[in-house]
Write a protein that holds these residues in place. Structure first.
Motif, short mmCIF file in Angstrom:
data_model
loop_
_atom_site.label_atom_id
_atom_site.label_comp_id
_atom_site.label_asym_id
_atom_site.label_seq_id
_atom_site.Cartn_x
_atom_site.Cartn_y
_atom_site.Cartn_z
N ASN A 115 -25.51 56.65 9.88
CA ASN A 115 -24.42 57.60 10.15
C ASN A 115 -24.84 58.69 11.13
N LEU A 116 -25.59 58.29 12.17
CA LEU A 116 -26.02 59.21 13.21
C LEU A 116 -25.25 58.92 14.49
N ASP A 117 -24.93 59.97 15.24
CA ASP A 117 -24.25 59.78 16.52
C ASP A 117 -25.16 59.00 17.47
N VAL A 118 -24.54 58.24 18.38
CA VAL A 118 -25.34 57.42 19.29
C VAL A 118 -24.77 57.50 20.70
N LEU A 119 -25.67 57.61 21.65
CA LEU A 119 -25.36 57.53 23.07
C LEU A 119 -25.86 56.18 23.57
N PHE A 120 -24.93 55.32 23.99
CA PHE A 120 -25.27 53.99 24.48
C PHE A 120 -25.54 54.05 25.97
N VAL A 121 -26.75 53.63 26.38
CA VAL A 121 -27.12 53.57 27.80
C VAL A 121 -26.88 52.14 28.27
N ALA A 122 -25.87 51.97 29.10
CA ALA A 122 -25.34 50.64 29.39
C ALA A 122 -26.18 49.82 30.35
N SER A 123 -27.00 50.46 31.16
CA SER A 123 -27.69 49.73 32.23
C SER A 123 -28.94 48.99 31.76
N GLY A 124 -29.25 49.03 30.47
CA GLY A 124 -30.42 48.35 29.94
C GLY A 124 -30.19 46.86 29.78
N ILE A 125 -30.49 46.33 28.60
CA ILE A 125 -30.45 44.88 28.41
C ILE A 125 -29.03 44.32 28.47
N HIS A 126 -28.01 45.18 28.31
CA HIS A 126 -26.63 44.71 28.39
C HIS A 126 -25.98 45.06 29.73
N GLY A 127 -26.79 45.44 30.71
CA GLY A 127 -26.25 45.90 31.99
C GLY A 127 -25.40 44.87 32.71
N ALA A 128 -25.77 43.60 32.62
CA ALA A 128 -25.01 42.56 33.31
C ALA A 128 -23.58 42.47 32.81
N GLU A 129 -23.35 42.89 31.57
CA GLU A 129 -22.02 42.81 30.96
C GLU A 129 -21.24 44.11 31.09
N THR A 130 -21.92 45.24 31.32
CA THR A 130 -21.25 46.53 31.21
C THR A 130 -21.25 47.37 32.48
N ILE A 131 -22.01 46.95 33.48
CA ILE A 131 -22.08 47.70 34.74
C ILE A 131 -21.42 46.88 35.83
N GLY A 132 -20.40 47.45 36.49
CA GLY A 132 -19.69 46.77 37.57
C GLY A 132 -19.97 47.44 38.90
N PRO A 133 -19.27 47.03 39.94
CA PRO A 133 -19.46 47.60 41.28
C PRO A 133 -19.22 49.11 41.33
N ASP A 134 -18.37 49.60 40.44
CA ASP A 134 -18.04 51.03 40.43
C ASP A 134 -18.79 51.79 39.35
N GLY A 135 -19.83 51.17 38.78
CA GLY A 135 -20.60 51.84 37.75
C GLY A 135 -20.24 51.37 36.36
N LEU A 136 -20.26 52.29 35.39
CA LEU A 136 -20.02 51.95 34.00
C LEU A 136 -18.60 51.43 33.78
N ASN A 137 -18.50 50.28 33.13
CA ASN A 137 -17.20 49.72 32.72
C ASN A 137 -17.06 50.02 31.22
N ASN A 138 -16.41 51.14 30.92
CA ASN A 138 -16.35 51.58 29.52
C ASN A 138 -15.52 50.64 28.66
N ALA A 139 -14.54 49.97 29.25
CA ALA A 139 -13.77 48.99 28.49
C ALA A 139 -14.65 47.82 28.08
N ALA A 140 -15.54 47.40 28.98
CA ALA A 140 -16.47 46.32 28.64
C ALA A 140 -17.44 46.75 27.54
N VAL A 141 -17.88 48.02 27.61
CA VAL A 141 -18.75 48.55 26.55
C VAL A 141 -18.03 48.52 25.21
N ALA A 142 -16.78 48.99 25.19
CA ALA A 142 -16.01 49.00 23.95
C ALA A 142 -15.82 47.60 23.40
#
Length: 287
Positions: free
Chosen positions: A241-268
């Motif tokens: 039950n701790l707050d978390v900041l997800f850094v998208a460019s790590g191991i899941h970067g191929a799925e969450t980072i697009g040409p314009d940067g962070l794709n928050n919908a993909a993260v969700a």
């Protein structure tokens, strides 16, 4: 589940938190080089807000991990303490000494066993398996160990896995970690014990270290976990039950980072698929 709030930098969040529990590999370095902006963000939080405890699934005690951080140019100002899966796992190993154990993993993980009265043997004589990862993580795959695992599971051998990570980013390449072998072992019917993220033991150590550096009692609602791994960093934070900041460019970067940067919908969507939640998200850790 609601989507995480997209943040431009840690400065937007810093006044909400007194403590950071921050992942290492994939957030502040990739095994080959450190990320200066991430290091700067941690250093600024530490100087202005409170302690930064690095929480790593490295299957070694924190001494060699600190040496690695120094070698990669991570400044000491960026962290207050380092807690590793190796630190937490040593307790499990000491409880099973003298073994003997079958040691599965590369030679560089030898410091895990220093000072523990643990004996090693070949697979046939072992009473349990101590796994830090594949013997050759640049080339081995979990399937390479299937036949040996089937034999040890038939004999009832337990596996102690010192690194729950499935994969880690080394430079531009993803390599298998101990968690991938543990996952296979469990799928074949074997019993596995782990102490690193997302399990309780490593969080107990990290929060204890953080509390010792605060001038007031630790308020868990003011602790922020930072990481790039859904099954380890995010799941571990959610379970506590701790707050978390997800850094998208790590191991899941191929799925969450697009040409314009962070794709928050993909993260969700990624979080939703795993039944997880993140409070915040950003492409890279920056101030």
């Amino acid at each position: 589940m609601t989507a995480p709030t997209q943040a431009a930098g840690l400065s937007e969040l810093s006044d909400r938190y007194d403590v950071l529990l921050c992942d290492v590999w994939g957030v502040i370095h990739n095994g080959r080089e450190s990320f200066p902006k991430a290091c700067e963000a941690l250093a600024r939080f530490r100087a202005q807000r409170g302690p930064v405890v690095l929480i790593s699934n490295a299957p070694r005690p924190n001494g060699p991990v600190i040496d690695q951080l120094d070698g990669l140019g991570v400044p000491r100002e960026a962290w207050s303490h380092v807690v590793t899966s190796g630190d937490a796992t040593r307790v499990l190993l000491a409880q099973r000494a003298p073994g003997p154990a079958w040691r599965l993993g590369p030679d560089r993980d030898g410091p895990l066993y220093k000072g523990i009265d643990l004996e090693f043997s070949d697979l046939e004589a072992a009473r349990f398996i101590s796994c830090t990862g594949p013997f050759d993580d640049e080339n081995d795959e979990p399937a390479d160990y299937r036949e040996r695992f089937e034999d040890t599971i038939a004999r009832g051998l337990e596996m102690i896995c010192a690194n729950p990570d499935i994969v880690v980013q080394r430079g531009e390449k993803l390599v298998y970690c101990g968690g991938a072998l543990a996952q296979l072992y469990e799928s074949l019917g074997g019993k596995v014990l782990m102490a690193g993220k997302p399990y309780q033991a490593i969080y107990d150590l990290a929060l204890e270290e953080a509390a010792s550096r605060l001038e007031r009692p630790l308020d868990r609602s003011r602790v922020l976990c930072i990481g790039d791994g859904l099954p380890t960093d995010v799941r571990g934070a959610n379970a506590r039950n701790l707050d978390v900041l997800f850094v998208a460019s790590g191991i899941h970067g191929a799925e969450t980072i697009g040409p314009d940067g962070l794709n928050n919908a993909a993260v969700a969507d990624l979080l939703r698929q795993d039944g997880l939640a993140a409070t915040w998200a950003m492409a890279d850790l920056v101030w």
